[in-house]
Design a protein around this motif. Structure first.
Motif, PDB file in Angstrom:
ATOM      1  N   ARG A 113     -12.610   5.903  -6.691  1.00 58.34           N
ATOM      2  CA  ARG A 113     -11.920   4.757  -6.087  1.00 58.34           C
ATOM      3  C   ARG A 113     -11.508   5.113  -4.663  1.00 58.34           C
ATOM      4  O   ARG A 113     -10.380   4.894  -4.245  1.00 58.34           O
ATOM      5  CB  ARG A 113     -10.687   4.355  -6.919  1.00 58.34           C
ATOM      6  CG  ARG A 113      -9.751   5.514  -7.199  1.00 58.34           C
ATOM      7  CD  ARG A 113      -8.517   5.082  -7.957  1.00 58.34           C
ATOM      8  NE  ARG A 113      -7.779   6.244  -8.391  1.00 58.34           N
ATOM      9  CZ  ARG A 113      -6.949   6.965  -7.628  1.00 58.34           C
ATOM     10  NH1 ARG A 113      -6.736   6.623  -6.373  1.00 58.34           N
ATOM     11  NH2 ARG A 113      -6.347   8.028  -8.111  1.00 58.34           N
ATOM     12  N   LEU A 114     -12.447   5.668  -3.895  1.00 59.99           N
ATOM     13  CA  LEU A 114     -12.139   6.114  -2.547  1.00 59.99           C
ATOM     14  C   LEU A 114     -12.510   5.097  -1.482  1.00 59.99           C
ATOM     15  O   LEU A 114     -11.870   4.999  -0.447  1.00 59.99           O
ATOM     16  CB  LEU A 114     -12.860   7.440  -2.258  1.00 59.99           C
ATOM     17  CG  LEU A 114     -12.686   7.988  -0.840  1.00 59.99           C
ATOM     18  CD1 LEU A 114     -11.219   8.252  -0.528  1.00 59.99           C
ATOM     19  CD2 LEU A 114     -13.489   9.256  -0.646  1.00 59.99           C
TER      20      LEU A 114
ATOM     21  N   SER B 154       0.810  -1.220   0.000  1.00 61.13           N
ATOM     22  CA  SER B 154       0.000   0.000   0.000  1.00 61.13           C
ATOM     23  C   SER B 154       0.844   1.271   0.000  1.00 61.13           C
ATOM     24  O   SER B 154       1.953   1.292   0.527  1.00 61.13           O
ATOM     25  CB  SER B 154      -0.936   0.036   1.208  1.00 61.13           C
ATOM     26  OG  SER B 154      -1.700   1.226   1.194  1.00 61.13           O
ATOM     27  N   ALA B 155       0.271   2.334  -0.590  1.00 67.49           N
ATOM     28  CA  ALA B 155       0.953   3.629  -0.635  1.00 67.49           C
ATOM     29  C   ALA B 155       0.818   4.376   0.682  1.00 67.49           C
ATOM     30  O   ALA B 155       1.559   5.317   0.939  1.00 67.49           O
ATOM     31  CB  ALA B 155       0.377   4.466  -1.777  1.00 67.49           C
ATOM     32  N   PHE B 156      -0.148   3.981   1.506  1.00 63.18           N
ATOM     33  CA  PHE B 156      -0.381   4.675   2.773  1.00 63.18           C
ATOM     34  C   PHE B 156      -0.037   3.747   3.943  1.00 63.18           C
ATOM     35  O   PHE B 156      -0.197   2.530   3.846  1.00 63.18           O
ATOM     36  CB  PHE B 156      -1.853   5.102   2.886  1.00 63.18           C
ATOM     37  CG  PHE B 156      -2.193   6.345   2.104  1.00 63.18           C
ATOM     38  CD1 PHE B 156      -2.226   7.591   2.716  1.00 63.18           C
ATOM     39  CD2 PHE B 156      -2.483   6.275   0.742  1.00 63.18           C
ATOM     40  CE1 PHE B 156      -2.540   8.744   2.007  1.00 63.18           C
ATOM     41  CE2 PHE B 156      -2.802   7.418   0.016  1.00 63.18           C
ATOM     42  CZ  PHE B 156      -2.829   8.654   0.652  1.00 63.18           C
ATOM     43  N   PRO B 157       0.411   4.310   5.061  1.00 66.09           N
ATOM     44  CA  PRO B 157       0.728   3.475   6.227  1.00 66.09           C
ATOM     45  C   PRO B 157      -0.551   3.022   6.951  1.00 66.09           C
ATOM     46  O   PRO B 157      -1.595   3.669   6.854  1.00 66.09           O
ATOM     47  CB  PRO B 157       1.541   4.419   7.119  1.00 66.09           C
ATOM     48  CG  PRO B 157       1.054   5.782   6.771  1.00 66.09           C
ATOM     49  CD  PRO B 157       0.702   5.743   5.310  1.00 66.09           C
TER      50      PRO B 157
ATOM     51  N   MET C 140      -8.351   7.770  10.161  1.00 64.79           N
ATOM     52  CA  MET C 140      -9.568   7.996   9.375  1.00 64.79           C
ATOM     53  C   MET C 140     -10.818   7.715  10.205  1.00 64.79           C
ATOM     54  O   MET C 140     -11.840   8.385  10.025  1.00 64.79           O
ATOM     55  CB  MET C 140      -9.555   7.154   8.090  1.00 64.79           C
ATOM     56  CG  MET C 140      -8.679   7.734   6.990  1.00 64.79           C
ATOM     57  SD  MET C 140      -9.101   9.440   6.473  1.00 64.79           S
ATOM     58  CE  MET C 140     -10.734   9.190   5.779  1.00 64.79           C
TER      59      MET C 140
ATOM     60  N   ALA D 285      -1.334   3.224   9.909  1.00 69.58           N
ATOM     61  CA  ALA D 285      -1.781   4.175  10.933  1.00 69.58           C
ATOM     62  C   ALA D 285      -2.986   4.989  10.447  1.00 69.58           C
ATOM     63  O   ALA D 285      -3.761   5.525  11.251  1.00 69.58           O
ATOM     64  CB  ALA D 285      -0.637   5.118  11.300  1.00 69.58           C
ATOM     65  N   VAL D 286      -3.128   5.068   9.136  1.00 63.93           N
ATOM     66  CA  VAL D 286      -4.231   5.850   8.560  1.00 63.93           C
ATOM     67  C   VAL D 286      -5.597   5.293   8.980  1.00 63.93           C
ATOM     68  O   VAL D 286      -6.570   6.041   9.089  1.00 63.93           O
ATOM     69  CB  VAL D 286      -4.081   5.922   7.020  1.00 63.93           C
ATOM     70  CG1 VAL D 286      -5.367   6.395   6.355  1.00 63.93           C
ATOM     71  CG2 VAL D 286      -2.926   6.850   6.652  1.00 63.93           C
TER      72      VAL D 286
ATOM     73  N   THR E  75      -4.843   2.863  -3.417  1.00 68.29           N
ATOM     74  CA  THR E  75      -4.744   4.283  -3.071  1.00 68.29           C
ATOM     75  C   THR E  75      -3.598   4.968  -3.812  1.00 68.29           C
ATOM     76  O   THR E  75      -3.336   6.145  -3.594  1.00 68.29           O
ATOM     77  CB  THR E  75      -4.510   4.453  -1.558  1.00 68.29           C
ATOM     78  OG1 THR E  75      -3.412   3.622  -1.172  1.00 68.29           O
ATOM     79  CG2 THR E  75      -5.733   4.047  -0.761  1.00 68.29           C
ATOM     80  N   GLY E  76      -2.864   4.246  -4.670  1.00 70.63           N
ATOM     81  CA  GLY E  76      -1.840   4.897  -5.472  1.00 70.63           C
ATOM     82  C   GLY E  76      -0.460   4.280  -5.342  1.00 70.63           C
ATOM     83  O   GLY E  76       0.552   4.990  -5.286  1.00 70.63           O
TER      84      GLY E  76
END
Lengths: 320, 320
Positions: free
Chosen positions: A282-283, A64-67, A74, A69-70, A172-173
């Motif tokens: 794509r959220l 994933s592009a995000f950790p 969120m 912890a998000v 997510t990218g």
């Protein structure tokens, strides 16, 4: 489906002040609401977006592009009203509830271990059913879980076959290297499964908690006569598990949108489902489902609020 | 377009708590609103559906399934709140105004005579501009006029060429014989025009009052910085007149939906426009535009209401 309610909707629709069929999919939606709510006059009074949030050990594989912890951040953003889904729900007067599925305790990486044991998977499915409490009459599936497009891809690969590369996308990218790691994780996860692909075993072994909760919710909604709106790629993986158990088990579900996560269209094709719209979203978070709920509310309002030719004194079609 | 407002929207969008680009067309819509309203933070406070109602002498040629009396009856139905558009506007908290363009005095049949003289056409265009009064910040085009799919087909045939048969469709539900009469009326109307196709002359001679009013409104909205949502087949004919005068004259217009009136897609292609969705609708009244306005309101709400990574304490993409 409640055939009586469908017949009532069709009889009334023919009398409404408009040319027959001119509201297109809005008419189909009114019928669908009647069929699965059992109400002769479809109405959406208490729509809800249920977001199931959890964490995935597969993030350790660099998918994933995000950790991770998000996830917790969120959940707090949802509570504070700052996420996209909060604004969409407010726009359409739809409720929002977030279900915390042990966000701070990731499931093991599916590339190496089963995501859940049997009691845990069953309990999580049962927990998902609780989203229907309180007289909800339309439920939108939503999710939050960094790494869960990898998990969804594993479920699709396990149930529909093909190659892992056909089921993974940017999520997510993620970059090219991350995309290769995603495909590798999906391959490793599904390689752990035997040749038999019991849908609930696929869910338990290569799935995740939010997907288990949503699969349970889809099944419970059918029994409690609550129509369901499916969101995008990850929620569709929950639908795919139910579909694998019973191909008619999704007839009470409306597929909101075509995600821009590339494999979503392929998954929908495998199940013979057509989404309502394609806005290149794509959220996740149930964002596409909530937009569709706005359309569904308008469809119900047109059917139940319009005058008939008779009461409005409007002339019918010549020769009718 | 207001490039400063667009830049402000892009800068803010990059900070919102979501992966870049993940809201797809909702992000494009937020930019479009900023570009044509000139507001850094797009907001839809006072959306309006303007329905222009009139009558067409071409109905005498047997081109419609419904009698011309329906025009007056539907104006009363709009006033009483019984039409489809009333329910959709209520669902999305959008205003509705009906403009009576001499509903009881049909224009001459375009198959035989010009629809309007020059002063009349100019006055009707000016009248359409009045829909912007009162601080409207989003305008949806709507129309009511039995026979006006024939008039719209004549405009498309005059401006885009081809054969009359390519531009006529079933409208409110005409039969095969009626469809032939429609094509015949379109052929006769356009045959009266010379080889030169001045857009305003096409509008005046083979158009109708609602189309003239909407063409005027599109032009005025651009000057007054009010974004416009175009509905289906007939409203697109008004847009086509503006497009023929200036191909960039529709940049402030969003095309809501693909009508199930068959030639709508062809007309959009000629102008290089892509509609937001396809729900198989063909009602008019601004019904598709009003649904799109619901989506536009949600898009503006996400952009202006969401928290940023910074304020929400959400981690950004790795390496960002």
């Amino acid at each position: 489906p409640d055939e009586g309610a469908v017949a009532a909707v069709r009889a009334r629709d023919a009398q409404l002040t408009k040319p027959a069929g001119s509201l297109g999919k809005l008419e189909d939606i009114a019928e669908w609401l009647a069929a699965w709510s059992g109400k002769d006059t479809p109405k959406v009074g208490r729509g809800l977006v249920a977001i199931f949030a959890t964490s995935h050990g597969v993030v350790e594989e660099g998918v994933s592009a995000f950790p991770a912890a998000v996830n917790r951040q969120m959940v707090e953003n949802f509570a504070a009203g700052g996420a996209a889904i909060n604004q969409i729900c407010r726009s359409f007067d739809i409720g929002l509830k977030v279900f915390d599925l042990a966000v701070d305790l990731p499931t093991p990486s599916i590339a190496r271990e089963d995501a859940m044991d049997e009691p845990n998977c069953a309990a999580t499915m049962a927990y998902g059913m609780e989203a229907l409490a309180g007289g909800i009459d339309l439920i939108c599936l939503g999710e939050m879980g960094i790494g869960n497009t990898t998990v969804a891809a594993a479920i699709f690969h396990a149930l529909f076959g093909g190659e892992p590369e056909e089921w993974v996308g940017r999520g997510t990218g993620v970059d090219d290297e991350g995309l290769k790691r995603k495909a590798g994780a999906v391959r490793a996860a599904v390689a752990r499964l035997g040749p038999e692909r019991d849908p609930l075993e696929v869910l338990r072994r290569v799935g995740g908690r939010e997907i288990a909760a949503m699969a349970g919710l889809i099944i419970a909604a059918r029994l409690q006569r609550v129509p369901v709106i499916v969101d995008g790629f990850v929620t569709t993986a929950a639908a795919a598990v139910v579909h694998a158990m019973d191909p008619e088990g999704l007839d009470h579900c409306l597929f909101a949108h075509l995600s821009s996560e590339a494999a979503h269209g392929r998954a929908l094709q495998h199940m013979g489902k057509t989404p309502l719209f394609d806005f290149g979203m794509r959220l996740g978070e149930g964002s596409g489902a909530a937009l569709a709920a706005g359309i569904v509310k308008a469809a119900a309002a047109t059917h139940s609020g319009m005058a008939t030719f008779d009461t409005a004194g409007v002339s019918e079609k010549s020769g009718a």
